[in-house]
Scaffold this motif. Sequence first.
Motif, mmCIF file in Angstrom:
data_model
loop_
_atom_site.group_PDB
_atom_site.id
_atom_site.type_symbol
_atom_site.label_atom_id
_atom_site.label_comp_id
_atom_site.label_asym_id
_atom_site.label_seq_id
_atom_site.Cartn_x
_atom_site.Cartn_y
_atom_site.Cartn_z
ATOM 1 N N SER A 26 0.829 -1.204 0.000
ATOM 2 C CA SER A 26 0.000 0.000 0.000
ATOM 3 C C SER A 26 0.865 1.257 0.000
ATOM 4 N N ARG A 27 1.875 1.274 0.875
ATOM 5 C CA ARG A 27 2.779 2.438 0.936
ATOM 6 C C ARG A 27 3.587 2.573 -0.347
ATOM 7 N N ALA A 28 4.042 1.439 -0.875
ATOM 8 C CA ALA A 28 4.895 1.460 -2.057
ATOM 9 C C ALA A 28 4.138 1.961 -3.277
ATOM 10 N N GLU A 29 2.834 1.744 -3.311
ATOM 11 C CA GLU A 29 2.043 2.250 -4.428
ATOM 12 C C GLU A 29 2.199 3.771 -4.513
ATOM 13 N N ARG A 30 2.444 4.379 -3.357
ATOM 14 C CA ARG A 30 2.586 5.831 -3.327
ATOM 15 C C ARG A 30 4.042 6.295 -3.409
ATOM 16 N N ARG A 31 4.981 5.537 -2.764
ATOM 17 C CA ARG A 31 6.349 6.047 -2.642
ATOM 18 C C ARG A 31 7.445 5.134 -3.159
ATOM 19 N N GLY A 32 7.170 3.877 -3.416
ATOM 20 C CA GLY A 32 8.220 2.931 -3.797
ATOM 21 C C GLY A 32 8.708 2.183 -2.571
ATOM 22 N N PRO A 33 9.413 1.053 -2.770
ATOM 23 C CA PRO A 33 9.819 0.198 -1.657
ATOM 24 C C PRO A 33 10.895 0.831 -0.787
ATOM 25 N N THR A 34 10.870 0.475 0.476
ATOM 26 C CA THR A 34 11.941 0.899 1.368
ATOM 27 C C THR A 34 13.109 -0.042 1.163
ATOM 28 N N ARG A 35 14.297 0.450 1.311
ATOM 29 C CA ARG A 35 15.506 -0.368 1.102
ATOM 30 C C ARG A 35 16.335 -0.366 2.379
ATOM 31 N N GLY A 36 17.283 -1.259 2.430
ATOM 32 C CA GLY A 36 18.219 -1.245 3.539
ATOM 33 C C GLY A 36 18.252 -2.512 4.358
ATOM 34 N N GLU A 37 17.159 -3.259 4.447
ATOM 35 C CA GLU A 37 17.150 -4.488 5.232
ATOM 36 C C GLU A 37 17.591 -5.651 4.358
ATOM 37 N N THR A 38 18.623 -6.374 4.804
ATOM 38 C CA THR A 38 19.116 -7.533 4.065
ATOM 39 C C THR A 38 18.635 -8.798 4.748
ATOM 40 N N THR A 39 18.145 -9.731 3.952
ATOM 41 C CA THR A 39 17.563 -10.963 4.469
ATOM 42 C C THR A 39 18.231 -12.165 3.822
ATOM 43 N N GLU A 40 18.557 -13.165 4.644
ATOM 44 C CA GLU A 40 19.152 -14.401 4.154
ATOM 45 C C GLU A 40 18.037 -15.335 3.669
ATOM 46 N N VAL A 41 18.046 -15.656 2.392
ATOM 47 C CA VAL A 41 16.982 -16.421 1.763
ATOM 48 C C VAL A 41 16.865 -17.828 2.360
ATOM 49 N N GLY A 42 17.983 -18.503 2.566
ATOM 50 C CA GLY A 42 17.950 -19.860 3.100
ATOM 51 C C GLY A 42 17.321 -19.942 4.474
ATOM 52 N N LYS A 43 17.604 -18.953 5.316
ATOM 53 C CA LYS A 43 17.033 -18.940 6.668
ATOM 54 C C LYS A 43 15.518 -18.755 6.616
ATOM 55 N N VAL A 44 15.053 -17.820 5.793
ATOM 56 C CA VAL A 44 13.610 -17.592 5.662
ATOM 57 C C VAL A 44 12.943 -18.833 5.070
ATOM 58 N N SER A 70 24.820 -19.316 -0.412
ATOM 59 C CA SER A 70 24.161 -18.285 0.387
ATOM 60 C C SER A 70 23.640 -17.190 -0.537
ATOM 61 N N VAL A 71 22.370 -16.868 -0.382
ATOM 62 C CA VAL A 71 21.748 -15.808 -1.174
ATOM 63 C C VAL A 71 21.117 -14.825 -0.200
ATOM 64 N N ASN A 72 21.470 -13.552 -0.341
ATOM 65 C CA ASN A 72 20.879 -12.486 0.464
ATOM 66 C C ASN A 72 20.117 -11.559 -0.456
ATOM 67 N N VAL A 73 19.027 -11.019 0.072
ATOM 68 C CA VAL A 73 18.189 -10.137 -0.729
ATOM 69 C C VAL A 73 17.936 -8.852 0.062
ATOM 70 N N ASN A 74 17.862 -7.749 -0.646
ATOM 71 C CA ASN A 74 17.649 -6.444 -0.031
ATOM 72 C C ASN A 74 16.144 -6.195 0.097
#
Length: 177
Positions: A26-44, A70-74
């Motif tokens: 909903s927020r991104a429809e107005r402003r775009g995605p927030t960036r900065g948090e890195t997440t480890e794909v395998g753990k999720v 290991s794959v990390n995503v922003n």
Amino acid sequence: MRERLTRIGRASRQATELIEAWLLLSRAERRGPTRGETTEVGKVAADVIDSQRPQMRGKPLTIELDVRESVNVNAPASVLSVALTNLIGNAIKYTLEGSVQVVVADGGIEVIDTGPGIKPEDAERLFQRGVRGEGVGGSGAGLGLAIVRRLCELYGWEVSMRPRSDANGAIASLVFS
């Protein structure tokens, strides 16, 4: 009792993640995605698989996580969790017996199942709102893959479905850019 409490906790966490993802959309429809948090794909992926095990309901089905690199995503873990819960949950729902394999490698993740598969011409249509796969029982509004597609558009990821060429089943792919 402990198992029930654990399931309730997981369900609560999944509901919270879904709400966070909807708010983010909903927020991104107005402003775009927030960036900065890195997440480890395998753990999720491991967390999602653990939370989805009760959906197997005694089916002769195995589920395996294969983290080849290991794959990390922003992106926030909640966004990735919503996407993977839909992809892995669908594989479990549609696969009556056999296996679901979740492979993390090459900057993405694949969910490979031995279910009935999909027709190549239906692959893209499954991402439309209100469309459900053939032969699925139970309830559902056909919104899961549409939400995944929208999250992927927001983060610049690519999501796709295709039939397996080596056996019955389908492959859901999520490639992070």
